[in-house]
Design a protein around this motif. Structure first.
Motif: not given
Ligand code: NDP
Length: 331
Positions: A161, A183, A271, A273
């Motif tokens: 999500s 999710s 990855c 970015s």
């Molecule tokens: P968001 O907050 O939009 O999404 C993170 C999602 O992870 C949540 O919506 C939730 O989805 C899930 N989540 C949150 N906490 C937990 C947990 N404790 N256990 C399991 N699932 C969990 O963040 P982003 O999409 O912006 O970023 C996601 C991750 O990717 C971050 O760690 C960010 O730092 C990293 N990132 C890395 C990049 C790179 O270049 N390597 C670039 C962009 C982001 P749900 O409720 O559906 O389970």
């Protein structure tokens, strides 16, 4: 904004601790090779929330303007590739790391950090995609280059999500893959199905996968959660499948064995970015504007805020109360 100043959301760490808010800054003049961009749109990523609240060590120097994603129009340029009026995108590099970022009416950056707006996108749609879409595209690119094919089996996408997760679901679905979304938000199952997920499972779906090799269920995976869930994925991936390691929303550790890698030929593809070379950036933005563009981009936009609305969104994002993409509109 007066003629010589502009509004920016600036982050400080000083004698008063960590604090951030809107300030007026003097408008910069681009130096050699630099471009001054009038920013009209930005976005909120997890990393922006960590930086803006001080809950993660993101900034290398203080004070800095926050925001890792920017789109707008060139106002003045000392770079041969850009001229006033050009529409551009900037994501990653030093933004909100060791250089002022995107949460401002103006951004002055080396021209080499910019990507010309590809045909098919504008500032708004580019920022709905933002770093989340770009990172999902990087994951898709790395996996395809490394032999990912629909015949290997479904793609598992966790954090589905979230920004990166929802983009990965939509892009892989558009490319004809079966996508299984992980999710923790049961209320969003219909939303994820509309984005292209064929099946949705809870965060504990793989919790029984404890042995070094378990039943191979996924052809590939996009992981923005890390920690134990990433370890479980390594144990359940099909032979020659790829895992794109993107994030750590659930933890930064990885406790697994070499068995999936040496006995099933599983690949763990990192990855990042932030520092993607310019030619690959242009290629990925070109895909995002055309053949990889999520068909439901507008549905992925869940909130629109201005600079004043950032602190509230940051807190809710870190508390897991946001989903999809948050667009920042800058007057
Ligand atoms: P968001 O907050 O939009 O999404 C993170 C999602 O992870 C949540 O919506 C939730 O989805 C899930 N989540 C949150 N906490 C937990 C947990 N404790 N256990 C399991 N699932 C969990 O963040 P982003 O999409 O912006 O970023 C996601 C991750 O990717 C971050 O760690 C960010 O730092 C990293 N990132 C890395 C990049 C790179 O270049 N390597 C670039 C962009 C982001 P749900 O409720 O559906 O389970």
């Amino acid at each position: 904004m007066s003629k010589n100043t502009y509004s920016a959301f600036r982050i400080h760490k000083d004698d008063q601790g960590h604090h951030a808010g809107i300030e007026q800054l003097p408008k910069p003049v681009p130096g050699d090779g630099e471009v001054l961009v009038r920013v009209t749109h930005s976005a909120v990523n997890y990393k922006d929330a960590l930086a803006g609240t001080g809950k993660g060590k993101i900034l290398r120097t203080f004070p800095l303007v926050g925001g890792i994603d920017a789109a707008g129009q060139v106002e003045a340029s000392s770079h041969p590739d850009y001229k006033a009026g050009d529409a551009v995108i900037a994501t990653g590099w030093g933004l909100s790391f060791d250089h002022d970022g995107a949460y401002a009416q103006y951004l002055c950056v080396p021209g080499d950090w910019l990507v010309a707006m590809p045909e098919g996108l504008d500032a708004r749609s580019a920022m709905i995609l933002g770093t989340a879409g770009f990172t999902a595209a990087l994951a898709v690119h790395r996996m395809l280059v490394n032999g990912q094919r629909p015949e290997l089996g479904p793609i598992l996408v966790n954090g589905a999500s979230g920004g990166v997760g929802s983009m990965a679901v939509a892009i892989f679905a558009r490319l004809g893959y079966e996508v299984v979304a992980v999710s923790g938000k049961a209320a969003l199952h219909d939303w994820l199905t509309a984005l292209g997920a064929t099946r949705i499972v809870g965060r504990d779906a793989l919790s029984e996968a404890k042995r070094p090799l378990e039943k191979a269920e996924w052809g590939g995976a996009v992981d923005s959660v890390g920690g134990e869930m990433l370890a479980q994925i390594t144990r359940t991936l099909a032979p020659n499948g790829n895992i794109a390691a993107i994030g750590l929303a659930g933890g930064h550790e990885l406790n697994t064995t070499v068995m999936p890698f040496i006995l099933r030929g599983v690949s763990l593809l990192g990855c990042n970015s932030v520092d993607v070379p310019a030619p690959v950036r242009r290629e990925l933005w070109g895909h995002l504007a055309s053949d990889w563009r999520p068909g439901q981009l507008e549905d992925m936009l869940t909130e629109r805020v201005d600079l004043a609305g950032l602190p509230d969104v940051f807190e809710r994002m870190l508390a897991g109360q946001t989903h999809g993409r948050v667009l920042v509109e800058i007057d």
